[in-house]
Motif scaffolding. Structure first.
Motif, PDB file in Angstrom:
ATOM      1  N   MET A  22       0.695  -0.823   0.173  1.00 26.38           N
ATOM      2  CA  MET A  22      -0.124  -0.028  -0.474  1.00 26.38           C
ATOM      3  C   MET A  22       1.036   0.878   0.375  1.00 26.38           C
ATOM      4  SD  MET A  22      -2.980   0.775   2.531  1.00 26.38           S
ATOM      5  CE  MET A  22      -4.297  -0.359   1.834  1.00 26.38           C
ATOM      6  N   LYS A  23       0.488   2.686  -1.039  1.00 23.71           N
ATOM      7  CA  LYS A  23       1.022   3.653  -0.915  1.00 23.71           C
ATOM      8  C   LYS A  23       0.783   5.000  -0.392  1.00 23.71           C
ATOM      9  CE  LYS A  23       3.410   1.813  -5.196  1.00 23.71           C
ATOM     10  NZ  LYS A  23       4.401   0.562  -4.445  1.00 23.71           N
ATOM     11  N   SER A  24       0.472   6.009   0.253  1.00 20.53           N
ATOM     12  CA  SER A  24       0.346   7.026   0.419  1.00 20.53           C
ATOM     13  C   SER A  24       0.577   7.908  -0.476  1.00 20.53           C
ATOM     14  CB  SER A  24       0.782   7.407   2.156  1.00 20.53           C
ATOM     15  OG  SER A  24       0.592   8.481   2.324  1.00 20.53           O
ATOM     16  N   LEU A  25       0.106   8.744  -0.365  1.00 15.33           N
ATOM     17  CA  LEU A  25       0.751   9.574  -1.463  1.00 15.33           C
ATOM     18  C   LEU A  25       0.133  10.856  -1.703  1.00 15.33           C
ATOM     19  CD1 LEU A  25       0.447   6.774  -5.134  1.00 15.33           C
ATOM     20  CD2 LEU A  25       2.394   7.816  -4.119  1.00 15.33           C
ATOM     21  N   LYS A  26       0.340  12.124  -1.876  1.00 18.25           N
ATOM     22  CA  LYS A  26      -0.607  13.648  -1.226  1.00 18.25           C
ATOM     23  C   LYS A  26      -0.625  13.874  -3.202  1.00 18.25           C
ATOM     24  CE  LYS A  26       1.880  14.198   2.073  1.00 18.25           C
ATOM     25  NZ  LYS A  26       1.253  13.153   3.364  1.00 18.25           N
ATOM     26  N   TYR A  27      -2.055  14.416  -2.951  1.00 17.02           N
ATOM     27  CA  TYR A  27      -2.493  15.601  -4.504  1.00 17.02           C
ATOM     28  C   TYR A  27      -2.347  16.260  -3.638  1.00 17.02           C
ATOM     29  CZ  TYR A  27      -7.260  13.617  -2.245  1.00 17.02           C
ATOM     30  OH  TYR A  27      -8.039  14.016  -1.416  1.00 17.02           O
ATOM     31  N   ILE A  28      -3.259  17.445  -5.152  1.00 13.52           N
ATOM     32  CA  ILE A  28      -3.592  18.180  -4.414  1.00 13.52           C
ATOM     33  C   ILE A  28      -4.748  18.110  -5.790  1.00 13.52           C
ATOM     34  CG2 ILE A  28      -1.366  19.741  -4.095  1.00 13.52           C
ATOM     35  CD1 ILE A  28      -1.637  21.349  -7.253  1.00 13.52           C
ATOM     36  N   LEU A  44      -8.552  10.193 -10.168  1.00 15.91           N
ATOM     37  CA  LEU A  44      -7.304  10.071  -9.940  1.00 15.91           C
ATOM     38  C   LEU A  44      -6.417   9.186  -9.137  1.00 15.91           C
ATOM     39  CD1 LEU A  44      -4.363  10.992  -9.879  1.00 15.91           C
ATOM     40  CD2 LEU A  44      -5.094  12.089  -7.520  1.00 15.91           C
ATOM     41  N   ASN A  45      -7.471   8.303  -8.305  1.00 11.43           N
ATOM     42  CA  ASN A  45      -6.855   6.957  -7.347  1.00 11.43           C
ATOM     43  C   ASN A  45      -7.275   5.783  -8.663  1.00 11.43           C
ATOM     44  OD1 ASN A  45      -6.529   7.568  -5.115  1.00 11.43           O
ATOM     45  ND2 ASN A  45      -8.993   7.569  -4.470  1.00 11.43           N
ATOM     46  N   GLU A  46      -8.364   5.815  -9.661  1.00 17.09           N
ATOM     47  CA  GLU A  46      -8.260   4.259 -10.965  1.00 17.09           C
ATOM     48  C   GLU A  46      -6.665   4.920 -11.609  1.00 17.09           C
ATOM     49  OE1 GLU A  46     -11.185   3.471 -14.468  1.00 17.09           O
ATOM     50  OE2 GLU A  46     -11.598   4.950 -13.226  1.00 17.09           O
ATOM     51  N   ALA A  47      -6.725   5.986 -12.012  1.00 15.14           N
ATOM     52  CA  ALA A  47      -5.217   6.769 -12.373  1.00 15.14           C
ATOM     53  C   ALA A  47      -4.057   5.982 -12.030  1.00 15.14           C
ATOM     54  CB  ALA A  47      -5.399   7.876 -13.253  1.00 15.14           C
ATOM     55  N   LEU A  48      -4.025   6.310 -11.148  1.00 18.32           N
ATOM     56  CA  LEU A  48      -2.747   5.648 -10.141  1.00 18.32           C
ATOM     57  C   LEU A  48      -2.691   4.053  -9.877  1.00 18.32           C
ATOM     58  CD1 LEU A  48      -3.053   8.121  -6.917  1.00 18.32           C
ATOM     59  CD2 LEU A  48      -1.197   7.988  -9.015  1.00 18.32           C
ATOM     60  N   GLU A  49      -4.028   3.516  -9.711  1.00 18.10           N
ATOM     61  CA  GLU A  49      -3.614   1.772  -9.776  1.00 18.10           C
ATOM     62  C   GLU A  49      -3.365   1.605 -11.128  1.00 18.10           C
ATOM     63  OE1 GLU A  49      -7.692   0.871  -8.149  1.00 18.10           O
ATOM     64  OE2 GLU A  49      -7.520   1.749  -6.541  1.00 18.10           O
ATOM     65  N   LEU A  50      -3.905   1.892 -12.343  1.00 19.02           N
ATOM     66  CA  LEU A  50      -3.178   1.579 -13.774  1.00 19.02           C
ATOM     67  C   LEU A  50      -1.802   2.238 -13.839  1.00 19.02           C
ATOM     68  CD1 LEU A  50      -6.299   3.551 -15.537  1.00 19.02           C
ATOM     69  CD2 LEU A  50      -5.920   0.849 -14.989  1.00 19.02           C
ATOM     70  N   TYR A  51      -1.905   3.262 -13.457  1.00 17.05           N
ATOM     71  CA  TYR A  51      -0.210   3.767 -13.480  1.00 17.05           C
ATOM     72  C   TYR A  51       0.716   2.443 -12.704  1.00 17.05           C
ATOM     73  CZ  TYR A  51       4.146   6.268 -12.580  1.00 17.05           C
ATOM     74  OH  TYR A  51       5.408   6.852 -12.415  1.00 17.05           O
ATOM     75  N   PHE A  52       0.526   2.669 -11.397  1.00 18.49           N
ATOM     76  CA  PHE A  52       1.521   1.012 -10.941  1.00 18.49           C
ATOM     77  C   PHE A  52       0.727  -0.162 -11.498  1.00 18.49           C
ATOM     78  CE2 PHE A  52       1.610   4.925  -7.981  1.00 18.49           C
ATOM     79  CZ  PHE A  52       2.980   4.883  -7.487  1.00 18.49           C
ATOM     80  N   GLU A  53      -0.296  -0.510 -12.458  1.00 12.46           N
ATOM     81  CA  GLU A  53      -0.006  -1.851 -12.769  1.00 12.46           C
ATOM     82  C   GLU A  53       0.796  -1.682 -14.173  1.00 12.46           C
ATOM     83  OE1 GLU A  53      -4.013  -2.246 -13.433  1.00 12.46           O
ATOM     84  OE2 GLU A  53      -4.401  -2.652 -11.924  1.00 12.46           O
ATOM     85  N   ASP A  54       1.446  -0.756 -14.763  1.00 13.01           N
ATOM     86  CA  ASP A  54       2.267  -0.944 -15.918  1.00 13.01           C
ATOM     87  C   ASP A  54       3.557  -1.134 -15.262  1.00 13.01           C
ATOM     88  OD1 ASP A  54       3.339  -0.322 -18.101  1.00 13.01           O
ATOM     89  OD2 ASP A  54       3.186   1.769 -18.317  1.00 13.01           O
ATOM     90  N   LYS A  55       3.439  -2.541 -16.182  1.00 14.16           N
ATOM     91  CA  LYS A  55       4.768  -2.899 -15.825  1.00 14.16           C
ATOM     92  C   LYS A  55       6.774  -1.892 -16.513  1.00 14.16           C
ATOM     93  CE  LYS A  55       3.328  -7.852 -16.352  1.00 14.16           C
ATOM     94  NZ  LYS A  55       3.340  -8.266 -17.688  1.00 14.16           N
ATOM     95  N   ASN A  56       6.403  -1.128 -17.449  1.00 12.05           N
ATOM     96  CA  ASN A  56       7.360  -0.430 -17.689  1.00 12.05           C
ATOM     97  C   ASN A  56       6.660   1.232 -16.844  1.00 12.05           C
ATOM     98  OD1 ASN A  56       7.550  -1.861 -19.737  1.00 12.05           O
ATOM     99  ND2 ASN A  56       5.978  -1.117 -21.102  1.00 12.05           N
TER     100      ASN A  56
END
Length: 70
Positions: A1-7, A38-50
């Protein structure tokens, strides 16, 4: 689990949500929609193997405003 900051800020009629730890952002018609997207986009970002698995650690966030002559 990652704790990320956003605006979140308003741009025209949309709310824009931007992660401060990684270069990921999203938007929505409402504040909550922008955050959910944003949460959905972050999940997709971290799923990307690259995608880099490291991210900027931010311990404290502050918000300010300044003016400049341009």
């Amino acid at each position: 689990m990652k704790s990320l900051k956003y605006i979140v800020y308003k741009e025209d009629k949309y709310y824009v949500s931007q992660c401060l730890n990684v270069d990921v952002s999203s938007f929505g018609n409402t504040l909550q929609e922008a955050i959910d997207n944003l949460n959905e986009a972050l999940e997709l970002y971290f799923e990307d193997k690259n995608a880099p698995k490291t991210f900027l650690t931010i311990n404290e966030t502050l918000m300010g405003e300044t003016t400049i002559n341009v």
